[in-house]
Design a protein around this motif. Sequence first.
Motif, short mmCIF file in Angstrom:
data_model
loop_
_atom_site.label_atom_id
_atom_site.label_comp_id
_atom_site.label_asym_id
_atom_site.label_seq_id
_atom_site.Cartn_x
_atom_site.Cartn_y
_atom_site.Cartn_z
N HIS A 1 0.82 -1.21 0.00
CA HIS A 1 0.00 0.00 0.00
C HIS A 1 0.86 1.26 0.00
O HIS A 1 1.95 1.28 0.55
CB HIS A 1 -0.94 0.01 1.22
N HIS A 2 0.35 2.33 -0.62
CA HIS A 2 1.03 3.63 -0.64
C HIS A 2 2.52 3.48 -0.95
O HIS A 2 3.38 4.01 -0.25
CB HIS A 2 0.87 4.34 0.71
N GLY B 1 4.32 8.42 -0.36
CA GLY B 1 3.20 7.61 0.14
C GLY B 1 3.17 7.49 1.65
O GLY B 1 2.10 7.35 2.25
N HIS C 1 -0.22 8.16 3.80
CA HIS C 1 -0.75 7.12 4.69
C HIS C 1 -0.77 7.59 6.14
O HIS C 1 -1.78 7.41 6.84
CB HIS C 1 0.12 5.86 4.56
N GLU D 1 -3.56 10.06 6.74
CA GLU D 1 -4.85 9.38 6.77
C GLU D 1 -5.09 8.72 8.13
O GLU D 1 -6.17 8.86 8.72
CB GLU D 1 -4.92 8.32 5.67
N SER E 1 -6.49 2.25 6.22
CA SER E 1 -5.80 3.05 5.21
C SER E 1 -5.10 2.16 4.20
O SER E 1 -5.14 2.42 2.98
CB SER E 1 -4.79 3.98 5.90
N ALA E 2 -4.45 1.10 4.68
CA ALA E 2 -3.75 0.18 3.77
C ALA E 2 -4.73 -0.54 2.85
O ALA E 2 -4.49 -0.66 1.64
CB ALA E 2 -2.94 -0.83 4.59
N SER F 1 -6.18 1.76 0.17
CA SER F 1 -5.16 2.00 -0.85
C SER F 1 -5.07 0.83 -1.81
O SER F 1 -5.04 1.01 -3.05
CB SER F 1 -3.80 2.25 -0.19
N ASN F 2 -5.08 -0.39 -1.29
CA ASN F 2 -5.01 -1.57 -2.14
C ASN F 2 -6.27 -1.72 -2.99
O ASN F 2 -6.20 -2.12 -4.16
CB ASN F 2 -4.79 -2.82 -1.28
N LYS G 1 -8.18 0.74 -4.07
CA LYS G 1 -8.10 1.74 -5.14
C LYS G 1 -7.13 1.30 -6.23
O LYS G 1 -7.40 1.48 -7.43
CB LYS G 1 -7.65 3.08 -4.56
N ASN G 2 -6.01 0.72 -5.84
CA ASN G 2 -5.04 0.25 -6.82
C ASN G 2 -5.61 -0.86 -7.69
O ASN G 2 -5.34 -0.93 -8.89
CB ASN G 2 -3.77 -0.24 -6.12
#
Length: 244
Positions: free
Chosen positions: A96-97, A102, A106, A109, A211-212, A215-216, A218-219
């Motif tokens: 993540h990030h 990043g 992170h 957030e 948050s992690a 992020s994953n 969204k990726n």
Amino acid sequence: MQGVCPEGQWVLAELNDKEGQWLLGSVQTLPVMLGRQQLERQQAWLPEAKQALLVDIWSMLAVIEDGVLRQFLLAVLTDDSIMAPFCQSRASHRHHHDQQGGLLVHSHEVAMTAAMLSSQHGLGQRSVWVAFVGGLLHDVGKIRLYYNESAGICGQHESLNFMVLGPQLEQLRIASPKVFEALSACMAVKVGQYADPYQVANIVRMCDRLSAEVSNWKNAFARVPDHFWYARSPRDQQMYKRLG
């Protein structure tokens, strides 16, 4: 503006829109020793789109009423040997990030979400402040890992948190053992199956995972058409779904 240094001082001001006119609301002062040049220098380390994150972080110096914790945060923010890599590092390697900068995204957030949840659950103002600072610095040791510096190591970043923040944490320990203990709990490795006695530490860890995962998520959908209901992460084949 009563209480503001007449020679100039950073303030956090509330502006209210009333019938098309901006009216000045509450004004909270930041420590008088802060110079405009310091924040502007740090903002130059970031792309313009991320500079507002630093403003958010520095602005907390006007919100935190606990003088000892505020002084701790100020000591960290004014230490360029910490802040320069903190603003430019990755939060992970292929997770993540993982882009440059990043780690700051992170950490911001986690800090904001943890403070908000601590407030909503009525843990008290000091817990809200510790949640913000603990969330902000829970991964600061990652600036010393192999994917962020050439001489970096591969290991537990939580142990490096205490190395990076050693002088600041020692001053905090002397000035306020209880705040030091709670903040340390937010940055330490979780051992065993039991929850931490400090609820603020549990909240920081939950916000870290959230948050992690976001992020994953969204990726996974970054290069998928809008009408797709699910996608697999190209990194670990984890399945993610969305509601549209």
